[in-house]
Motif scaffolding. Structure first.
Motif, mmCIF file in Angstrom:
data_model
loop_
_atom_site.group_PDB
_atom_site.id
_atom_site.type_symbol
_atom_site.label_atom_id
_atom_site.label_comp_id
_atom_site.label_asym_id
_atom_site.label_seq_id
_atom_site.Cartn_x
_atom_site.Cartn_y
_atom_site.Cartn_z
ATOM 1 N N ASN A 282 9.305 -3.355 -6.886
ATOM 2 C CA ASN A 282 8.547 -2.532 -5.948
ATOM 3 C C ASN A 282 7.185 -2.191 -6.537
ATOM 4 O OD1 ASN A 282 10.722 -2.217 -4.003
ATOM 5 N ND2 ASN A 282 11.696 -0.892 -5.524
ATOM 6 N N GLU B 29 -4.986 2.179 0.313
ATOM 7 C CA GLU B 29 -4.005 1.747 1.311
ATOM 8 C C GLU B 29 -4.694 1.294 2.596
ATOM 9 O OE1 GLU B 29 -0.582 3.796 4.087
ATOM 10 O OE2 GLU B 29 -0.612 4.325 1.948
ATOM 11 N N THR C 21 -3.926 -1.251 6.451
ATOM 12 C CA THR C 21 -3.005 -1.985 7.308
ATOM 13 C C THR C 21 -3.647 -3.307 7.696
ATOM 14 O OG1 THR C 21 -2.108 0.080 8.189
ATOM 15 C CG2 THR C 21 -1.673 -1.931 9.449
ATOM 16 N N ASP C 22 -2.966 -4.419 7.468
ATOM 17 C CA ASP C 22 -3.548 -5.725 7.764
ATOM 18 C C ASP C 22 -3.437 -6.039 9.265
ATOM 19 O OD1 ASP C 22 -1.033 -6.819 8.405
ATOM 20 O OD2 ASP C 22 -0.713 -7.606 6.387
ATOM 21 N N SER D 146 -1.654 -7.902 10.940
ATOM 22 C CA SER D 146 -0.292 -8.060 11.469
ATOM 23 C C SER D 146 0.424 -6.716 11.611
ATOM 24 C CB SER D 146 0.519 -8.966 10.527
ATOM 25 O OG SER D 146 0.801 -8.306 9.297
ATOM 26 N N GLY D 147 -0.200 -5.638 11.119
ATOM 27 C CA GLY D 147 0.415 -4.318 11.189
ATOM 28 C C GLY D 147 1.132 -3.893 9.928
ATOM 29 N N LYS D 148 1.153 -4.732 8.918
ATOM 30 C CA LYS D 148 1.827 -4.397 7.665
ATOM 31 C C LYS D 148 0.951 -3.476 6.822
ATOM 32 C CE LYS D 148 3.756 -6.465 3.452
ATOM 33 N NZ LYS D 148 5.007 -5.702 3.487
ATOM 34 N N LYS D 149 1.572 -2.436 6.248
ATOM 35 C CA LYS D 149 0.836 -1.508 5.391
ATOM 36 C C LYS D 149 0.939 -1.948 3.934
ATOM 37 C CE LYS D 149 1.021 2.736 8.151
ATOM 38 N NZ LYS D 149 1.418 4.163 8.177
ATOM 39 N N TRP D 150 -0.187 -1.833 3.254
ATOM 40 C CA TRP D 150 -0.256 -2.183 1.840
ATOM 41 C C TRP D 150 -0.708 -0.938 1.060
ATOM 42 C CZ3 TRP D 150 1.572 -6.891 0.458
ATOM 43 C CH2 TRP D 150 1.647 -7.856 1.466
ATOM 44 N N MET E 95 -2.157 -7.035 -1.473
ATOM 45 C CA MET E 95 -1.952 -8.103 -0.493
ATOM 46 C C MET E 95 -2.267 -9.461 -1.112
ATOM 47 S SD MET E 95 -3.782 -8.593 3.238
ATOM 48 C CE MET E 95 -3.408 -10.004 4.271
ATOM 49 N N GLU F 253 0.592 -10.399 -3.684
ATOM 50 C CA GLU F 253 1.915 -10.738 -3.167
ATOM 51 C C GLU F 253 1.909 -11.949 -2.236
ATOM 52 O OE1 GLU F 253 4.057 -7.390 -1.623
ATOM 53 O OE2 GLU F 253 3.594 -6.122 -3.356
ATOM 54 N N GLN G 117 -5.463 -14.602 6.435
ATOM 55 C CA GLN G 117 -5.000 -13.734 7.524
ATOM 56 C C GLN G 117 -6.088 -12.802 8.055
ATOM 57 O OE1 GLN G 117 -1.246 -11.809 6.743
ATOM 58 N NE2 GLN G 117 -0.322 -13.645 5.887
#
Length: 292
Positions: free
Chosen positions: A41, A107, A109-110, A112-116, A123, A126, A202
Motif C-alpha cells: 500500500n 492528491e 483524481t485522474d 477515469s475517476g481514480k484517486k491517487w 500514478m 504504479e 491516459q
C-alpha cells in the motif's frame, strides 16, 4: 555508563529492523508498506530522510531535467528515428529531447475517476514505471535499465509520431537545405509532442517536455548525389549565362569572344605542359602539338 552502553546496542537493533528512505536533493521517493503477507500500500512521498518499517519499500525518481537522446552510436537512449516527407522520401531523424518527470505528490483524481493520494508521481510509478522495474530502491543510485525501455516506449514513441506528422508538411529538400524550414519543423514537433505523449498516459501530463533539438535530417545517398548533380547543373547554367552576357559586349561579338576563349585555352594548355610549341617562321600561324 552502563545505561549508555545498553542504549546504543538497542538503537542499532532498532535500525536493523527498519527501512530507511533517504532521497538526495535531486530525488523524491515513494514509500510503500505492508506486512510480508499483505498487499503493498502507498504510504507517502518523501523528500527527506525517513525511518520506516522493515517491510516498507522505497522507489526513487529524479526531480531535475533529464535528456532523451536518439541517434547512431553508443550512449544513446534510442536508435535514430525515421520519418517520411511530403514527397514520400524517408529521412533519418536524430537529436535530443529534454524533459522533466512530473513529481507532483498532491492528491488528484485522474480522468477515469481514480484517486491517487500520492499524486501524479504515484500514478506514473504504479501504471508505468513499476512494470519496467525502472526505479532504484536505494537513494543516490542511477535509474535502472528498465528506465531506458520506458523512455523509448513513451517519449520515443510520442516523438516518432510527432516527427512523422510534421515531416509530411515538407518536401525532403526543404528539411535538408532550408534552415528556416528545418527550424519550423523542430518548433512544430515541440508544440505537438506534449499532446501526443499525454495520449499514451491516459490524458495526464506525467512527463513534461521542455525542449526538442533535431539535427539536420539524414537522407538517402542517391538524394545526396542528385542534389550535388543539380547544384552542379545550376552552376554550369549560371556560367553559361555569364558567358552569354560577356560575348554580347565583347569586341567582335560572339565570334570574337569564342576566338578569345580558344586562345585562352591554348595559353593555359601551354602553361600546364599539355601542348608543345614548334618553332615557325615569323608571321606564320602558331602550330602546337600534344605534349608527351
Amino acid at each position: 555508563m552502563k545505561i549508555r552502553q545498553l542504549v546504543l546496542p538497542f538503537f542499532a537493533l532498532s535500525l536493523a529492523g527498519c527501512s530507511i528512505g533517504n532521497p538526495n536533493s535531486s530525488e523524491v521517493s515513494l514509500q510503500y508498506g505492508g506486512g510480508p503477507f499483505d498487499s503493498r500500500n502507498f504510504v507517502e512521498c518523501e523528500t527527506d530522510r525517513d525511518v520506516s518499517d522493515v517491510n516498507d519499500d522505497h522507489y526513487y525518481y529524479p526531480t531535475g531535467q533529464r535528456d532523451f537522446s536518439f541517434g547512431d552510436g553508443d550512449g544513446m537512449d534510442s536508435a535514430a528515428l525515421t520519418s517520411t516527407t511530403q514527397d514520400s522520401q524517408e529521412v533519418k531523424v536524430t537529436g535530443t529531447v529534454k524533459f522533466t518527470l512530473n513529481t507532483d505528490c498532491h492528491e488528484f483524481t485522474d480522468p477515469s475517476g481514480k484517486k491517487w493520494p500520492g499524486g501524479k508521481l504515484q500514478m506514473f510509478h504504479e501504471l508505468i514505471a513499476y512494470k519496467y522495474d525502472a526505479a532504484p530502491t536505494d537513494g543516490g543510485q542511477p535509474m535502472k535499465e528498465g528506465w531506458k525501455s520506458l523512455l523509448r516506449n513513451y517519449v520515443g514513441a510520442a516523438l516518432d509520431r510527432a516527427t512523422d506528422n510534421e515531416a509530411l508538411k515538407y518536401p525532403w529538400q526543404k528539411l535538408y537545405t532550408d534552415a528556416a524550414a528545418k527550424a519550423q519543423w523542430e518548433h512544430d514537433v515541440l508544440e505537438q509532442l506534449p499532446a501526443v505523449l499525454k495520449s499514451l498516459t491516459q490524458g495526464v501530463d506525467l512527463i513534461t517536455i521542455n525542449s526538442v533539438l533535431l539535427q539536420k535530417p539524414g537522407i538517402q545517398p542517391a538524394l545526396v548525389q542528385g542534389l550535388t548533380d543539380k547544384q552542379a547543373a545550376e552552376l554550369r547554367q549560371q556560367a553559361a549565362e555569364v558567358d552569354k552576357q560577356a560575348a554580347a559586349s565583347f569586341p567582335g561579338g560572339i565570334p570574337g569572344y569564342q576566338s578569345y576563349q580558344q586562345q585562352q585555352a591554348v595559353n593555359e594548355a601551354i602553361k600546364a605542359g599539355k601542348v608543345q610549341v614548334l618553332p615557325v617562321p615569323q608571321g606564320s600561324p602558331v602550330i602546337v602539338s600534344p605534349g608527351k
